[in-house]
Design a protein around this motif. Structure first.
Motif, short mmCIF file in Angstrom:
data_model
loop_
_atom_site.label_atom_id
_atom_site.label_comp_id
_atom_site.label_asym_id
_atom_site.label_seq_id
_atom_site.Cartn_x
_atom_site.Cartn_y
_atom_site.Cartn_z
N SER A 154 39.78 44.10 27.56
CA SER A 154 40.29 42.81 28.01
C SER A 154 41.40 43.04 29.03
O SER A 154 42.32 43.81 28.78
N CYS A 155 41.32 42.34 30.14
CA CYS A 155 42.33 42.46 31.19
C CYS A 155 43.37 41.35 31.08
O CYS A 155 44.24 41.23 31.94
N THR A 156 43.30 40.55 30.03
CA THR A 156 44.23 39.44 29.87
C THR A 156 45.66 39.93 29.78
O THR A 156 46.56 39.34 30.39
N LYS A 157 45.88 41.01 29.04
CA LYS A 157 47.24 41.55 28.90
C LYS A 157 47.79 42.00 30.26
O LYS A 157 48.95 41.74 30.58
N CYS A 158 46.96 42.64 31.05
CA CYS A 158 47.39 43.09 32.39
C CYS A 158 47.72 41.89 33.28
O CYS A 158 48.72 41.90 34.00
N PHE A 159 46.89 40.87 33.22
CA PHE A 159 47.13 39.68 34.03
C PHE A 159 48.40 38.96 33.59
O PHE A 159 49.20 38.54 34.43
N ASP A 160 48.60 38.84 32.28
CA ASP A 160 49.82 38.20 31.77
C ASP A 160 51.06 38.98 32.17
O ASP A 160 52.09 38.39 32.52
N TRP A 217 51.66 38.29 35.82
CA TRP A 217 52.16 36.93 35.98
C TRP A 217 53.65 36.85 35.62
O TRP A 217 54.44 36.25 36.32
N CYS A 247 42.05 48.03 35.21
CA CYS A 247 41.32 47.32 34.16
C CYS A 247 40.07 46.66 34.73
O CYS A 247 38.98 46.76 34.15
#
Length: 138
Positions: free
Chosen positions: A43-49, A52, A83
């Motif tokens: 999951s790339c959500t952590k990298c995006f968060d 941000w 990621c």
């Protein structure tokens, strides 16, 4: 005084009780497969968060206060790019790459000799101290 009571859920049969033992076993296997797939899924959500948050005024002011300069967020862009590029690879290749990265990481507690620890300390904190580093005993 009489309290109004609502029908309880226990009086109605549960779906799990209606299912046959074979169905329940298959559901258990499906759940295990789901958790295993979820564990393996990247999951790339952590990298995006993280990226941000890096551009938030709070983080930028914190970096300016602590280090005297704003954060360029270059490392966060790199991790997001890594990621996303891993997402294009096969699952076996992803696992292989992630295992290699994990092995390449240094352990959080690095054991050093006294000389290595002293050298590392002076390298990291010499700008705070006006005293020259001690000469090694040779």
């Amino acid at each position: 005084m009489r309290l109004l009571s609502s029908p309880t859920l226990s009086s109605q049969p549960r779906l799990a009780e209606l299912a046959s033992p074979q169905t329940r076993m298959e559901d258990g296997k499906a759940e295990e497969e789901k958790t295993e797939a979820t564990r393996r899924r990247l999951s790339c959500t952590k990298c995006f968060d993280t990226l941000w948050f890096c551009y938030s005024p709070f983080h930028q002011m914190q970096q300016y206060y602590r280090h005297g300069e704003f954060d360029t967020c270059f490392a966060k862009w790199s991790s997001l790019y890594d990621c996303l590029s891993l997402k294009t690879k096969s699952l076996s290749k992803i696992e292989e790459i992630l295992e290699e990265r994990e092995k390449a990481k240094t352990h959080i507690w690095t054991h050093r000799t006294v000389e290595e620890a002293s050298e590392n300390w002076w390298r990291m904190y010499n700008h705070f101290v006006n005293v020259p580093p001690p000469e090694p005993d040779s």
